[in-house]
Scaffold this motif. Structure first.
Motif, PDB file in Angstrom:
ATOM      1  N   ASP A 143       6.349  -2.387   0.460  1.00  0.00           N
ATOM      2  CA  ASP A 143       5.017  -1.821   0.251  1.00  0.00           C
ATOM      3  C   ASP A 143       5.111  -0.382  -0.260  1.00  0.00           C
ATOM      4  OD1 ASP A 143       2.019  -2.177   0.770  1.00  0.00           O
ATOM      5  OD2 ASP A 143       2.425  -0.342   1.887  1.00  0.00           O
ATOM      6  N   LYS A 144       6.080   0.357   0.225  1.00  0.00           N
ATOM      7  CA  LYS A 144       6.210   1.756  -0.180  1.00  0.00           C
ATOM      8  C   LYS A 144       6.913   1.919  -1.527  1.00  0.00           C
ATOM      9  CE  LYS A 144       4.142   3.366   3.363  1.00  0.00           C
ATOM     10  NZ  LYS A 144       2.758   3.880   3.185  1.00  0.00           N
ATOM     11  N   MET A 145       7.795   0.995  -1.858  1.00  0.00           N
ATOM     12  CA  MET A 145       8.584   1.145  -3.082  1.00  0.00           C
ATOM     13  C   MET A 145       7.973   0.431  -4.289  1.00  0.00           C
ATOM     14  SD  MET A 145      12.551   0.934  -1.809  1.00  0.00           S
ATOM     15  CE  MET A 145      12.362  -0.674  -1.030  1.00  0.00           C
ATOM     16  N   LEU A 146       7.451  -0.785  -4.075  1.00  0.00           N
ATOM     17  CA  LEU A 146       6.956  -1.572  -5.200  1.00  0.00           C
ATOM     18  C   LEU A 146       5.528  -1.167  -5.532  1.00  0.00           C
ATOM     19  CD1 LEU A 146       7.681  -3.977  -7.080  1.00  0.00           C
ATOM     20  CD2 LEU A 146       6.513  -5.448  -5.445  1.00  0.00           C
ATOM     21  N   PRO A 147       5.264  -0.702  -6.737  1.00  0.00           N
ATOM     22  CA  PRO A 147       3.889  -0.332  -7.092  1.00  0.00           C
ATOM     23  C   PRO A 147       2.980  -1.555  -7.119  1.00  0.00           C
ATOM     24  CG  PRO A 147       5.310  -0.288  -9.026  1.00  0.00           C
ATOM     25  CD  PRO A 147       6.205  -0.507  -7.851  1.00  0.00           C
ATOM     26  N   HIS A 148       1.797  -1.423  -6.519  1.00  0.00           N
ATOM     27  CA  HIS A 148       0.851  -2.540  -6.483  1.00  0.00           C
ATOM     28  C   HIS A 148      -0.553  -2.000  -6.284  1.00  0.00           C
ATOM     29  CE1 HIS A 148       2.081  -1.782  -2.325  1.00  0.00           C
ATOM     30  NE2 HIS A 148       0.909  -2.268  -1.937  1.00  0.00           N
ATOM     31  N   LEU A 149      -1.522  -2.834  -6.619  1.00  0.00           N
ATOM     32  CA  LEU A 149      -2.932  -2.438  -6.572  1.00  0.00           C
ATOM     33  C   LEU A 149      -3.716  -3.507  -5.830  1.00  0.00           C
ATOM     34  CD1 LEU A 149      -5.168  -0.457  -7.694  1.00  0.00           C
ATOM     35  CD2 LEU A 149      -5.398  -2.066  -9.593  1.00  0.00           C
ATOM     36  N   HIS A 150      -4.603  -3.093  -4.938  1.00  0.00           N
ATOM     37  CA  HIS A 150      -5.391  -4.048  -4.169  1.00  0.00           C
ATOM     38  C   HIS A 150      -6.599  -4.527  -4.966  1.00  0.00           C
ATOM     39  CE1 HIS A 150      -2.748  -3.270  -0.923  1.00  0.00           C
ATOM     40  NE2 HIS A 150      -3.049  -1.987  -0.883  1.00  0.00           N
ATOM     41  N   VAL A 151      -7.260  -5.559  -4.443  1.00  0.00           N
ATOM     42  CA  VAL A 151      -8.281  -6.244  -5.217  1.00  0.00           C
ATOM     43  C   VAL A 151      -9.480  -5.379  -5.558  1.00  0.00           C
ATOM     44  CG1 VAL A 151      -7.642  -8.523  -4.377  1.00  0.00           C
ATOM     45  CG2 VAL A 151      -9.330  -7.178  -3.121  1.00  0.00           C
ATOM     46  N   ASN A 152      -9.668  -4.267  -4.844  1.00  0.00           N
ATOM     47  CA  ASN A 152     -10.820  -3.416  -5.159  1.00  0.00           C
ATOM     48  C   ASN A 152     -10.553  -2.474  -6.339  1.00  0.00           C
ATOM     49  OD1 ASN A 152      -9.147  -1.430  -4.054  1.00  0.00           O
ATOM     50  ND2 ASN A 152     -10.132  -1.554  -2.055  1.00  0.00           N
ATOM     51  N   PHE A 153      -9.344  -2.503  -6.890  1.00  0.00           N
ATOM     52  CA  PHE A 153      -8.974  -1.689  -8.048  1.00  0.00           C
ATOM     53  C   PHE A 153      -9.135  -0.184  -7.801  1.00  0.00           C
ATOM     54  CE2 PHE A 153      -9.728  -5.633 -10.458  1.00  0.00           C
ATOM     55  CZ  PHE A 153      -8.558  -5.644 -11.199  1.00  0.00           C
ATOM     56  N   LYS A 154      -9.044   0.237  -6.559  1.00  0.00           N
ATOM     57  CA  LYS A 154      -9.297   1.646  -6.260  1.00  0.00           C
ATOM     58  C   LYS A 154      -8.047   2.429  -5.896  1.00  0.00           C
ATOM     59  CE  LYS A 154     -14.045   0.865  -4.671  1.00  0.00           C
ATOM     60  NZ  LYS A 154     -14.984   0.926  -3.514  1.00  0.00           N
ATOM     61  N   LYS A 155      -7.053   1.786  -5.341  1.00  0.00           N
ATOM     62  CA  LYS A 155      -5.921   2.527  -4.817  1.00  0.00           C
ATOM     63  C   LYS A 155      -4.600   1.886  -5.214  1.00  0.00           C
ATOM     64  CE  LYS A 155      -3.999   4.344  -0.499  1.00  0.00           C
ATOM     65  NZ  LYS A 155      -4.118   4.342   0.978  1.00  0.00           N
ATOM     66  N   VAL A 156      -3.786   2.639  -5.942  1.00  0.00           N
ATOM     67  CA  VAL A 156      -2.446   2.187  -6.306  1.00  0.00           C
ATOM     68  C   VAL A 156      -1.477   2.675  -5.244  1.00  0.00           C
ATOM     69  CG1 VAL A 156      -0.599   2.273  -8.009  1.00  0.00           C
ATOM     70  CG2 VAL A 156      -2.983   2.232  -8.754  1.00  0.00           C
ATOM     71  N   GLU A 157      -0.660   1.760  -4.716  1.00  0.00           N
ATOM     72  CA  GLU A 157       0.324   2.123  -3.704  1.00  0.00           C
ATOM     73  C   GLU A 157       1.721   1.919  -4.257  1.00  0.00           C
ATOM     74  OE1 GLU A 157      -0.452   0.028  -0.093  1.00  0.00           O
ATOM     75  OE2 GLU A 157      -2.316   1.098   0.301  1.00  0.00           O
ATOM     76  N   GLY A 158       2.711   2.508  -3.570  1.00  0.00           N
ATOM     77  CA  GLY A 158       4.087   2.433  -4.030  1.00  0.00           C
ATOM     78  C   GLY A 158       4.422   3.596  -4.943  1.00  0.00           C
TER      79      GLY A 158
END
Length: 272
Positions: free
Chosen positions: A100-115
């Motif tokens: 979760d911390k390393m792989l960039p990903h985006l949740h379904v609300n398109f608001k927050k990119v993580e990783g």
């Protein structure tokens, strides 16, 4: 028909059984994604309810299908018996936390990119987010089938089938959760569907790897079951529940969670 399916899966190689079961869960994801051909969007309350259902299924599966069998098949008594489940659970949560911390990903609300920071497109990032959900699900199914092949009494073919059915049911909204947002931002129906179903392609891969690992080295089974449980619980807490609570009417997600929990518990007790 269900009884016939169970008998058939008992009669074949566990790796093939795990593959067929996880192909089924992939198919249900594709069916969910296929709704994009008929609708451009979905009511927020309906989506929240389905995400809540997903969380309920995953938590119940983690308890009845994974953690309890992992503890039952461990040697010793009291605290000693639960140690493998604790270790496997912590490793599973730690593994998903690292991804979760390393792989960039985006949740379904398109608001927050993580990783880590990346220039990847939003569609790719969102597909990666759902793919993270599916890794422990496929692994859990494969590990259970591997346990059946290893002759572990606590791992039953009925329980493995129940888990596959439960995972399949909660994959339906996951397919929708990818395809619908893509359609809303202007992507074609065909591409939205293809991306939606592709998010679950990792499940057959993880299922086969899980079955092969357990049949090759049986002593890891309780650790592997708890690993899958830890990974799924992490996904529920970190991803599924927060996404289901985005809108004002959080009661819908809560009711969905309760219903999903009861469905998965019933499936596991009835079949396992």
């Amino acid at each position: 028909m269900l009884e016939t399916t169970v008998q058939y899966l008992e009669s074949i190689d566990p790796v093939w059984a795990a593959l067929y079961a996880t192909l089924f869960t992939w198919l249900i994801t594709a069916i969910g994604a296929a709704l994009v051909f008929f609708f451009k969007g979905m009511n927020n309350n309906v989506m929240d309810g389905m995400l809540g259902f997903t969380g309920g299924v995953m938590v119940a599966a983690s308890i009845w299908s994974l953690l309890i069998p992992a503890i039952d098949m461990s040697e010793g008594e009291g605290f000693v018996q639960v140690v493998p489940a604790i270790i496997g659970f912590l490793i599973g949560t730690g593994f998903l936390y690292g991804i979760d911390k390393m792989l960039p990903h985006l949740h379904v609300n398109f608001k927050k990119v993580e990783g880590v920071k990346t220039s990847w497109q939003k569609t790719t990032l969102m597909i990666l987010a759902i793919t993270l959900h599916n890794i422990p699900e496929g692994l859990a199914v494969g590990v259970l089938f591997g346990g059946v092949a290893a002759g572990i009494p606590e791992a039953s073919i009925g329980g493995a089938v129940a888990l596959a059915l439960g995972i399949g049911l909660q994959n339906f909204p996951e397919g929708i959760a990818v395809a619908m947002p893509l359609r809303r931002i202007g992507m074609s129906r065909k591409k939205s569907f293809l991306y939606g179903q592709a998010s679950a392609v990792v499940e057959p891969i993880a299922g086969v790897l899980g079955a092969m690992a357990v049949t090759t080295f049986t002593p890891i089974l309780p650790y592997a079951l708890a690993f899958a449980a830890g990974a799924m619980i992490f996904v529920v807490i970190e991803e599924v529940i927060p996404e289901a609570q985005q809108n004002k009417d959080s009661d819908v997600a809560t009711i969905g969670f309760i219903f999903g929990f009861l469905v998965m518990m019933t499936l596991d007790v009835a079949l396992g």
